[in-house]
Design an enzyme around this catalytic site. Structure first.
Site, PDB file in Angstrom:
ATOM      1  N   CYS A 138       0.829  -1.202   0.000  1.00 56.59           N
ATOM      2  CA  CYS A 138       0.000   0.000   0.000  1.00 56.59           C
ATOM      3  C   CYS A 138       0.862   1.251   0.000  1.00 56.59           C
ATOM      4  O   CYS A 138       1.358   1.676   1.048  1.00 56.59           O
ATOM      5  CB  CYS A 138      -0.915  -0.020   1.225  1.00 56.59           C
ATOM      6  SG  CYS A 138      -1.894   1.478   1.370  1.00 56.59           S
ATOM      7  N   CYS A 141      -0.460   4.158   2.085  1.00 58.24           N
ATOM      8  CA  CYS A 141      -0.330   3.984   3.544  1.00 58.24           C
ATOM      9  C   CYS A 141       1.117   4.196   3.985  1.00 58.24           C
ATOM     10  O   CYS A 141       1.370   4.815   5.015  1.00 58.24           O
ATOM     11  CB  CYS A 141      -0.727   2.575   3.982  1.00 58.24           C
ATOM     12  SG  CYS A 141      -2.177   1.908   3.210  1.00 58.24           S
ATOM     13  N   ASP A 142       2.062   3.652   3.235  1.00 54.96           N
ATOM     14  CA  ASP A 142       3.445   3.580   3.727  1.00 54.96           C
ATOM     15  C   ASP A 142       4.432   4.473   2.968  1.00 54.96           C
ATOM     16  O   ASP A 142       5.598   4.583   3.373  1.00 54.96           O
ATOM     17  CB  ASP A 142       3.942   2.123   3.644  1.00 54.96           C
ATOM     18  CG  ASP A 142       3.074   1.207   4.485  1.00 54.96           C
ATOM     19  OD1 ASP A 142       2.546   1.665   5.514  1.00 54.96           O
ATOM     20  OD2 ASP A 142       2.919   0.020   4.108  1.00 54.96           O
TER      21      ASP A 142
END
Ligand code: NAP
Length: 311
Positions: A138, A141-142
């Protein structure tokens, strides 16, 4: 006893909740995550949903949920382990299903499977070991962890190219490793990607291994045409090689293809009367937010017909 239990709260499930509430059906949405939205929650930017160009995926998920809330849709958290047919339906009576979750059980006359899909894994050495320490599925997200660092994205579809574009905004350098010499992603995304000065595509190549100590520091890449391998120094590997349907709990309930997608036409009717499917877990040509939303609406229309004995 509910009229309808919807399993999943991505675009298909939330669209179905809106249509079901408007149709006056006693409906419950069972969701496994505390936040509704499904896969769009981890999409940085959605640029092809009519009327909302460039909307952030998380914001879109919130908007969809707010719409369902406004109409009074009910939600329950829980991971569904099975759906049992307690009583088969007949010409006079609707069936009774028991939806079993880790948080409770719900009886219902119809079920809508809107469980969507999840990312695939590469299955290579180091992938599992370094997940959370440089290997991620992701980018939105990261990605922020790798500001001014080097990142590799693996894949050639819409998600891989979108991820690479997103990462290139913060990373020093982004490599996109793709197993062919042509990308699968939409042309408009390809053009944007190839115009970025800090992106390099490594064509005809697969990632063979993830290397590191406490964190990722390199990947081994193999050129599938020449057979040559080389190490590419990187701080992160973002895997974006497609998705698989989340349908393994329903194999006894609905007919599926060999890859686990539930077989149903636009009506959403599965092989079991009273069980319907909508969204990415349905076997279909185009898996997009707009088709998931349309599936949810169509499936509820079929549910309504079923409940009054029209099918
Ligand atoms: P996808 O379109 O299936 O693409 C997967 C990519 O990964 C392909 O390029 C494939 O290569 C490659 N791949 C698959 N297995 C691999 C392996 N073992 N090793 C290396 N590479 C591998 O999947 P996606 O990008 O996750 O997208 C999923 C769905 O969501 C698609 O229907 C997509 O259109 C949709 N989506 C749409 C948007 C949008 O419209 N903005 C955004 C995100 C997602 P090949 O090309 O050689 O097969």
């Amino acid at each position: 006893m509910r009229d309808l239990v919807i399993i999943g709260s991505g675009p298909a499930g939330l669209s179905a909740a809106v249509y079901a509430k408007r149709a006056g059906l006693d409906t419950l949405v069972v969701e496994k995550d505390p936040v509704s939205g499904g896969q769009i929650l981890i999409t940085y930017e959605v640029d092809n949903y009519l009327g909302l160009p460039g909307i952030n995926g998380f914001d879109m998920g919130m908007k969809f949920r707010e719409h369902a809330d406004k109409l009074g849709a009910e939600f329950a958290e829980g991971c569904v382990s099975s759906i049992l047919i307690e009583k088969k339906g007949n010409e006079k009576e609707t069936p009774v299903f028991k939806v079993v979750t880790d948080q409770g059980e719900y009886k219902t006359k119809t079920v809508l499977l809107a469980t969507g899909a999840s990312h695939n894994k590469l299955g290579i050495k180091g992938e599992e070991e370094f997940t959370g320490r440089g290997v991620s599925y992701c980018a939105t997200c990261d990605g922020a962890f790798f500001k001014d660092k080097v990142a590799v994205v693996n894949g050639g579809g819409d998600v891989a190219v979108e991820d690479a574009i997103f990462l290139a905004r913060g990373c020093k350098k982004v490599y996109l490793v793709h197993r062919r010499n042509e990308l699968r992603a939409a042309k408009i995304l390809q053009e944007e990607l190839l115009s970025l000065p800090n992106v390099e595509v490594i064509w005809d190549s697969v990632v063979e291994e993830v290397k590191g100590d406490s964190k990722v520091n390199a990947i081994t890449v193999k050129n599938v045409k020449s057979g040559e391998t080389k190490d590419v120094e990187t701080d992160a590997l973002f895997v974006a090689i497609g998705i698989h349907p989340l349908t393994e709990s329903f194999t006894d309930l609905a007919e599926m293809d060999e890859t686990g997608y539930i077989i149903a036409d636009e009506s959403g009717k599965t092989s079991t009367p009273g069980v319907f499917v909508a969204g990415d877990s349905r076997k279909k040509r185009l898996r997009q937010i707009v088709t998931a939303v349309a599936d949810g609406a169509n499936a509820v229309t079929s549910v309504q017909d079923f409940l009054v004995g029209k099918n």
